[in-house]
Structures are given as structure tokens and as C-alpha cells.
Write a protein that holds these residues in place. Sequence first.
Motif, short mmCIF file in Angstrom:
data_model
loop_
_atom_site.label_atom_id
_atom_site.label_comp_id
_atom_site.label_asym_id
_atom_site.label_seq_id
_atom_site.Cartn_x
_atom_site.Cartn_y
_atom_site.Cartn_z
N THR A 111 0.65 -5.15 -8.30
CA THR A 111 1.74 -6.12 -8.18
C THR A 111 2.46 -6.04 -6.84
N ASP A 112 2.54 -4.85 -6.24
CA ASP A 112 3.20 -4.73 -4.93
C ASP A 112 2.44 -5.52 -3.86
N PHE A 113 1.11 -5.48 -3.92
CA PHE A 113 0.31 -6.23 -2.97
C PHE A 113 0.43 -7.74 -3.22
N VAL A 114 0.46 -8.14 -4.48
CA VAL A 114 0.62 -9.55 -4.82
C VAL A 114 1.97 -10.04 -4.29
N SER A 115 3.02 -9.26 -4.46
CA SER A 115 4.35 -9.63 -3.96
C SER A 115 4.35 -9.74 -2.44
N ALA A 116 3.70 -8.79 -1.78
CA ALA A 116 3.62 -8.82 -0.31
C ALA A 116 2.86 -10.06 0.15
N ALA A 117 1.82 -10.45 -0.59
CA ALA A 117 1.06 -11.65 -0.24
C ALA A 117 1.94 -12.89 -0.36
N ASP B 224 -8.60 -3.90 12.27
CA ASP B 224 -7.63 -3.90 13.36
C ASP B 224 -6.21 -4.26 12.90
N LEU B 225 -6.07 -5.40 12.28
CA LEU B 225 -4.78 -5.86 11.77
C LEU B 225 -4.91 -5.97 10.26
N SER B 226 -3.82 -5.82 9.55
CA SER B 226 -3.90 -6.07 8.10
C SER B 226 -3.96 -7.57 7.87
N GLY B 227 -4.49 -7.95 6.74
CA GLY B 227 -4.49 -9.36 6.37
C GLY B 227 -3.08 -9.92 6.30
N PHE B 228 -2.14 -9.08 5.89
CA PHE B 228 -0.74 -9.51 5.85
C PHE B 228 -0.25 -9.88 7.25
N GLU B 229 -0.63 -9.07 8.24
CA GLU B 229 -0.21 -9.34 9.62
C GLU B 229 -0.88 -10.62 10.13
N VAL B 230 -2.14 -10.81 9.82
CA VAL B 230 -2.84 -12.04 10.22
C VAL B 230 -2.13 -13.25 9.60
N ALA B 231 -1.82 -13.19 8.32
CA ALA B 231 -1.13 -14.29 7.64
C ALA B 231 0.23 -14.55 8.27
N ARG B 232 0.95 -13.49 8.55
CA ARG B 232 2.28 -13.63 9.17
C ARG B 232 2.18 -14.34 10.52
N ARG B 233 1.20 -13.93 11.32
CA ARG B 233 1.03 -14.54 12.65
C ARG B 233 0.58 -16.00 12.55
N LEU B 234 -0.26 -16.30 11.57
CA LEU B 234 -0.67 -17.69 11.38
C LEU B 234 0.53 -18.56 11.03
N LYS B 235 1.37 -18.08 10.15
CA LYS B 235 2.57 -18.84 9.76
C LYS B 235 3.52 -19.00 10.94
N LEU B 236 3.70 -17.93 11.74
CA LEU B 236 4.56 -18.02 12.92
C LEU B 236 4.04 -19.03 13.93
N SER B 237 2.73 -19.18 14.00
CA SER B 237 2.13 -20.12 14.95
C SER B 237 2.10 -21.55 14.39
#
Length: 139
Positions: free
Chosen positions: A92-98, A64-77
Motif C-alpha cells: 500500500t505504501d508503493f500504491v500511495s506513492a504512485a 538509474d532513476l526510480s519510476g516515481f522520479e520518472v513520473a514526477r519529471r514527466l508531470k513537471l514537463s
Amino acid sequence: MAAQVVASPILVLVDDSPAFSVTVLEMLRTKYRVAAAFSDGTSALDKIGVLSPDIVILDISLGDLSGFEVARRLKLSKCPAKIIFLTMHEDTDFVSAARDVGASGYVFKSCLTVDLTKAIDTVFHGGRFQSGALSTKVR
């Protein structure tokens, strides 16, 4: 003199593959307290605040959501849980995004048995961890 008790982190796993989740959970439960496992990001976001884990282990590719989106929402909360991505993406692009979404760890699924417990222990004690040839431990 009393023995020192070493705290064990409380973990939450979020991965959309039931078979893979079973494997990971069996491995983790021998050493850590696993509060819950979720197969999608929406369910995880609904419950993580109540579970108060120390570490959330997230796949990047969820249904449903990407892990990146889940992480972003957790940090925002303002969720204090640290994030470790556990993923097949060895790029490396994924590591940078993480890193951009505040992850403390990045573990390749291909390195699961060697790296995941190292990553959990490192991140739980305030460090950063990254699998594979891209780097080893990052502090």
C-alpha cells in the motif's frame, strides 16, 4: 452506415528487465501500438516528449532513476501521457506513492496477464485502475 473506428492508445514501456520487457511487448503488440521500450528512466525521459504516447507503463525499480522520479519529471514537463506502474511491489505504501506522483494505474507484475490490458483500457478512457486485493478498479 460506416463502422466506428476505436482508437488504440500509443504506449511506451520502461522496464530494466530485458526478458520481462520482451514478454510484455509480445502481449501488448497484439492489441496496442507500442512506440518504444526503454530499459532506463533517463533514456525514456529523453524520448517520451518526441514519441507523444498516450500511456507510459513504468516499472518502479529501474537502474538509474526510480519510476516515481520518472513520473514526477514527466508531470513537471507537462507531459500529457497517463502513467501506469507495472511493478512487483504489492504494498500500500508503493500504491500511495504512485498516486502521489499522478499515476492513473497500478498493476502488479504477478497479475500481468489478467490486469495489464484492463488497466490500459480503463486508463485510456479516463478511469483509474489498481491490481489485486488492495482494491480492484478505482474511479
